[in-house]
Design an enzyme around this catalytic site. Structure first.
Site, PDB file in Angstrom:
ATOM      1  N   ASP A  42      -6.949   1.292   0.707  1.00 54.11           N
ATOM      2  CA  ASP A  42      -5.645   0.658   0.926  1.00 54.11           C
ATOM      3  C   ASP A  42      -5.447  -0.510  -0.036  1.00 54.11           C
ATOM      4  O   ASP A  42      -4.349  -0.739  -0.550  1.00 54.11           O
ATOM      5  CB  ASP A  42      -5.527   0.157   2.369  1.00 54.11           C
ATOM      6  CG  ASP A  42      -5.518   1.299   3.378  1.00 54.11           C
ATOM      7  OD1 ASP A  42      -5.340   2.469   2.965  1.00 54.11           O
ATOM      8  OD2 ASP A  42      -5.695   1.022   4.578  1.00 54.11           O
ATOM      9  N   GLU A  71      -4.556   0.633  -3.497  1.00 51.23           N
ATOM     10  CA  GLU A  71      -3.147   1.039  -3.532  1.00 51.23           C
ATOM     11  C   GLU A  71      -2.231  -0.186  -3.514  1.00 51.23           C
ATOM     12  O   GLU A  71      -1.262  -0.264  -4.278  1.00 51.23           O
ATOM     13  CB  GLU A  71      -2.839   1.964  -2.349  1.00 51.23           C
ATOM     14  CG  GLU A  71      -3.573   3.304  -2.462  1.00 51.23           C
ATOM     15  CD  GLU A  71      -3.431   4.213  -1.250  1.00 51.23           C
ATOM     16  OE1 GLU A  71      -3.723   5.405  -1.378  1.00 51.23           O
ATOM     17  OE2 GLU A  71      -3.021   3.723  -0.171  1.00 51.23           O
ATOM     18  N   GLU A  89       0.846  -1.202   0.000  1.00 49.13           N
ATOM     19  CA  GLU A  89       0.000   0.000   0.000  1.00 49.13           C
ATOM     20  C   GLU A  89       0.884   1.256   0.000  1.00 49.13           C
ATOM     21  O   GLU A  89       0.611   2.211  -0.743  1.00 49.13           O
ATOM     22  CB  GLU A  89      -0.881  -0.052   1.259  1.00 49.13           C
ATOM     23  CG  GLU A  89      -1.678   1.187   1.551  1.00 49.13           C
ATOM     24  CD  GLU A  89      -1.879   1.368   3.060  1.00 49.13           C
ATOM     25  OE1 GLU A  89      -1.924   0.360   3.800  1.00 49.13           O
ATOM     26  OE2 GLU A  89      -1.969   2.526   3.493  1.00 49.13           O
ATOM     27  N   ASP A  93       0.563   3.672  -3.266  1.00 49.35           N
ATOM     28  CA  ASP A  93       0.146   5.062  -3.070  1.00 49.35           C
ATOM     29  C   ASP A  93       1.005   6.008  -3.918  1.00 49.35           C
ATOM     30  O   ASP A  93       0.489   6.871  -4.637  1.00 49.35           O
ATOM     31  CB  ASP A  93       0.295   5.375  -1.573  1.00 49.35           C
ATOM     32  CG  ASP A  93       0.251   6.854  -1.247  1.00 49.35           C
ATOM     33  OD1 ASP A  93      -0.830   7.438  -1.376  1.00 49.35           O
ATOM     34  OD2 ASP A  93       1.296   7.412  -0.866  1.00 49.35           O
TER      35      ASP A  93
END
Lengths: 234, 234
Positions: free
Chosen positions: A122, A125, A49, A53
């Site tokens: 999350d 990502e 994650e 991101d």
């Protein structure tokens, strides 16, 4: 292990085939599942994650930079913020059926975590972090070309987008809901009139807004409601 | 136009040669210069800053992900935040002599903008945005291999280097918060004194720590608070 129907779905819907399935597994493993199955020595998806991101941030930034050559930095930043946020990423996770395949601990499952927007954000990502590691950034760009870019081109994240429409889409994604706007007050002199409005769904007040005409106040109320949903999903 | 000695310096120090010098010019043009020379129709560096910010975020995230395979997400995030911030980026700008070459308007020059940390941060981001556009991400990675990665490897941004600073950065990322440390107790004989301290943010106790002097106890309290946030972030 990630379900084989998910592997097929990724191939058929998005043309994605992971070389290393263990990294796809990792992306779909929530920390609550790791904690409940410590004997398996699994990794949760949090490091992916972290990486995903940043991969998504660049992929979206690069798209915006190239496709809006005349937009100043401030507007690019606002547009990016509207895309790279919980509400959007969680919706993408659902659209791709990621919510069906994440491995959760029983406690979190019972607490409804599978529908929790921050968990779905999350997960989106982490999936993109895994895709980046397994196949490089071009694969993430191609996935975003299917999942995100058409929505940007359609104006879904425009800074001056219509909040009333956004609220309606949000509330009615699981079926019809009666949404109503009510004028609460009208005050001030003629040249500086102020309107206060609230918005309700099935009779419950979701937000209030103020503006120099009814239309502006309704937009402000819709935005307040949307922001409240963002907060409560966190 | 960017000074020819800067073009030479980039080549000699970093092995960087821009294909399109106009994009390097853009990176080194502050909005105040554009405003004072409107007849030239120049572009300022803000759009490149938008792009470079995201390029650097991914480049640093990718490095941390691969070089610290055992660090949990919370620590990676804190380390990234310690690198991708005004203080660091402005120092990198100065180290690369970028501050000598930015084109400023007279008003900003007189106001001391050439030394302003946020301007130098933006400039570092804009340069990397230009490098990415002109030569692709690999060139940004190679520049970071000279400019940033050795400092990471040397421990300059270690999250546990100074827990009080890390806690302050974590708590104040969205605005000012009053953080205070209080001595709770002092005990033991003179040669083995023990101090107990707590840390509060806006009056709420976040953690307590013990140490052989006040300073050590404060560091321990800050670390306890950070670890609590790590857990609750999961």
């Amino acid at each position: 292990m990630v379900a084989s129907e998910f592997v097929s779905e990724l191939r058929n819907r998005y043309g994605i085939e992971f070389h290393d399935l263990s990294i796809l597994d990792e992306a779909f493993t929530h920390s609550s599942y790791v904690n409940e199955h410590q004997e398996l020595g699994l990794k949760d998806n949090e490091r992916l994650e972290f990486l995903g991101d940043a991969v998504l941030e660049l992929t979206v930034s690069d798209y915006l930079y190239r496709h809006y050559p005349d937009l100043p930095e401030g507007k690019l930043t606002r547009m990016r913020a509207a895309i790279v946020q919980t509400r959007s990423f969680s919706a993408f996770s659902k659209e791709a059926h990621f919510d069906q395949y994440i491995r959760l601990g029983k406690g979190e499952e019972n607490a409804g975590a599978r529908k929790r927007k921050t968990l779905l954000e999350d997960l989106f990502e982490a999936f993109n972090g895994a895709l980046y590691l397994d196949q490089g950034r071009q694969s993430v760009i191609e996935f975003c070309e299917k999942m995100i870019f058409p929505k940007i081109a359609a104006g879904q994240f425009d800074a001056n987008r219509d909040h009333k429409t956004a609220l309606q889409e949000y509330l009615q994604k699981d079926g019809e809901v009666e949404i109503a706007y009510h004028l609460l007050s009208e005050s001030g002199p003629a040249h500086a009139r102020q309107f206060e409005v609230d918005v309700t769904a099935a009779g419950t007040v979701l937000g209030t807004g103020v503006g120099k005409n009814k239309k502006a106040a309704e937009q402000a109320a819709a935005l307040a409601a949307l922001e409240k949903f963002d907060d409560s999903d966190k």
